[in-house]
Design a protein around this motif. Structure first.
Motif, PDB file in Angstrom:
ATOM      1  N   GLN A   1      -0.248  -7.920 -12.134  1.00  0.00           N
ATOM      2  CA  GLN A   1      -0.239  -6.589 -11.543  1.00  0.00           C
ATOM      3  C   GLN A   1       0.631  -6.576 -10.287  1.00  0.00           C
ATOM      4  N   HIS A   2       1.364  -5.494 -10.101  1.00  0.00           N
ATOM      5  CA  HIS A   2       2.165  -5.276  -8.900  1.00  0.00           C
ATOM      6  C   HIS A   2       1.571  -4.070  -8.175  1.00  0.00           C
ATOM      7  N   ILE A   3       1.400  -4.201  -6.871  1.00  0.00           N
ATOM      8  CA  ILE A   3       0.926  -3.069  -6.081  1.00  0.00           C
ATOM      9  C   ILE A   3       1.850  -2.889  -4.888  1.00  0.00           C
ATOM     10  N   THR A   4       1.873  -1.693  -4.354  1.00  0.00           N
ATOM     11  CA  THR A   4       2.673  -1.422  -3.168  1.00  0.00           C
ATOM     12  C   THR A   4       1.880  -1.838  -1.931  1.00  0.00           C
ATOM     13  N   PRO A   5       2.562  -2.007  -0.814  1.00  0.00           N
ATOM     14  CA  PRO A   5       1.829  -2.306   0.414  1.00  0.00           C
ATOM     15  C   PRO A   5       0.768  -1.250   0.732  1.00  0.00           C
TER      16      PRO A   5
ATOM     17  N   CYS B   1       0.026 -11.941  -3.306  1.00  0.00           N
ATOM     18  CA  CYS B   1       1.205 -12.692  -2.858  1.00  0.00           C
ATOM     19  C   CYS B   1       2.203 -11.770  -2.180  1.00  0.00           C
ATOM     20  N   LEU B   2       2.767 -12.260  -1.084  1.00  0.00           N
ATOM     21  CA  LEU B   2       3.719 -11.485  -0.285  1.00  0.00           C
ATOM     22  C   LEU B   2       4.914 -12.358   0.085  1.00  0.00           C
ATOM     23  N   CYS B   3       6.107 -11.772   0.037  1.00  0.00           N
ATOM     24  CA  CYS B   3       7.306 -12.444   0.533  1.00  0.00           C
ATOM     25  C   CYS B   3       8.186 -11.403   1.222  1.00  0.00           C
ATOM     26  N   HIS B   4       9.497 -11.630   1.248  1.00  0.00           N
ATOM     27  CA  HIS B   4      10.403 -10.714   1.927  1.00  0.00           C
ATOM     28  C   HIS B   4      10.628  -9.417   1.144  1.00  0.00           C
ATOM     29  N   HIS B   5      11.060  -9.536  -0.102  1.00  0.00           N
ATOM     30  CA  HIS B   5      11.332  -8.355  -0.934  1.00  0.00           C
ATOM     31  C   HIS B   5      10.494  -8.312  -2.208  1.00  0.00           C
ATOM     32  N   GLY B   6       9.730  -9.337  -2.499  1.00  0.00           N
ATOM     33  CA  GLY B   6       8.869  -9.339  -3.680  1.00  0.00           C
ATOM     34  C   GLY B   6       9.282 -10.278  -4.784  1.00  0.00           C
TER      35      GLY B   6
ATOM     36  N   ASN C   1       0.925  -9.152  -7.092  1.00  0.00           N
ATOM     37  CA  ASN C   1       2.142  -9.254  -6.299  1.00  0.00           C
ATOM     38  C   ASN C   1       2.304  -7.993  -5.461  1.00  0.00           C
ATOM     39  N   VAL C   2       2.613  -8.176  -4.186  1.00  0.00           N
ATOM     40  CA  VAL C   2       2.893  -7.036  -3.320  1.00  0.00           C
ATOM     41  C   VAL C   2       4.371  -6.687  -3.500  1.00  0.00           C
ATOM     42  N   ALA C   3       4.624  -5.649  -4.265  1.00  0.00           N
ATOM     43  CA  ALA C   3       5.990  -5.231  -4.610  1.00  0.00           C
ATOM     44  C   ALA C   3       6.746  -4.787  -3.368  1.00  0.00           C
ATOM     45  N   GLY C   4       7.956  -5.278  -3.237  1.00  0.00           N
ATOM     46  CA  GLY C   4       8.802  -4.896  -2.110  1.00  0.00           C
ATOM     47  C   GLY C   4       8.597  -5.733  -0.871  1.00  0.00           C
ATOM     48  N   GLY C   5       7.533  -6.538  -0.852  1.00  0.00           N
ATOM     49  CA  GLY C   5       7.293  -7.483   0.229  1.00  0.00           C
ATOM     50  C   GLY C   5       7.138  -6.880   1.606  1.00  0.00           C
TER      51      GLY C   5
ATOM     52  N   GLN D   1       7.621   1.466   4.495  1.00  0.00           N
ATOM     53  CA  GLN D   1       6.650   2.413   3.934  1.00  0.00           C
ATOM     54  C   GLN D   1       5.412   2.623   4.795  1.00  0.00           C
ATOM     55  N   LEU D   2       4.991   1.587   5.521  1.00  0.00           N
ATOM     56  CA  LEU D   2       3.714   1.666   6.233  1.00  0.00           C
ATOM     57  C   LEU D   2       3.805   1.553   7.749  1.00  0.00           C
ATOM     58  N   ASP D   3       4.566   0.591   8.215  1.00  0.00           N
ATOM     59  CA  ASP D   3       4.534   0.277   9.639  1.00  0.00           C
ATOM     60  C   ASP D   3       5.925  -0.088  10.148  1.00  0.00           C
ATOM     61  N   PRO D   4       6.660   0.900  10.651  1.00  0.00           N
ATOM     62  CA  PRO D   4       8.026   0.647  11.110  1.00  0.00           C
ATOM     63  C   PRO D   4       8.101  -0.273  12.331  1.00  0.00           C
TER      64      PRO D   4
END
Length: 110
Positions: free
Chosen positions: A2-6, A67-72, A91-95, A102-105
């Motif tokens: 499964q892939h999810i967004t932040p 799981c999290l990385c730079h870009h996914g 997997n956290v899509a987009g890392g 998307q969430l915290d600039p």
């Protein structure tokens, strides 16, 4: 896998709270020093991608892992590997980059 967004991660963590979910950051140390997150409801664990096979016994198969990385891309590879090893992983899509945009600039992009 499964892939999810932040943005979806907090809901996922809340649904998994009884099982003490883990946020597994698979980036290199310098990347974590540059930009990092530690969302509520998840235990933060840092293991660079190349160290995962040797450190597999440090992960608990009863706990769900995000799981999290730079870009996914790396996190997707690690998530696939961990799934093959019997772990429950998403997997956290987009890392961390997506997290920042998307969430915290305030989280630096690199």
């Amino acid at each position: 896998m499964q892939h999810i967004t932040p943005a979806q991660l907090s809901d996922w963590a809340a649904n998994m709270a009884a099982r003490r979910p883990v946020l597994l950051d698979v980036r290199e140390g310098w990347e974590c020093q540059t930009a990092s997150v530690s969302p509520a409801g998840l235990e933060f664990v840092h293991m660079p991608m190349q160290t995962i096979p040797a450190r597999l016994d440090e992960l608990d198969k009863t706990r769900p892992i995000a799981c999290l990385c730079h870009h996914g891309s790396r996190s997707m590879q690690v998530a696939a590997y961990l799934t093959q090893q019997g772990f429950e992983v998403i997997n956290v899509a987009g890392g961390i980059h997506a997290w920042s945009t998307q969430l915290d600039p305030s989280i630096p992009t690199y």
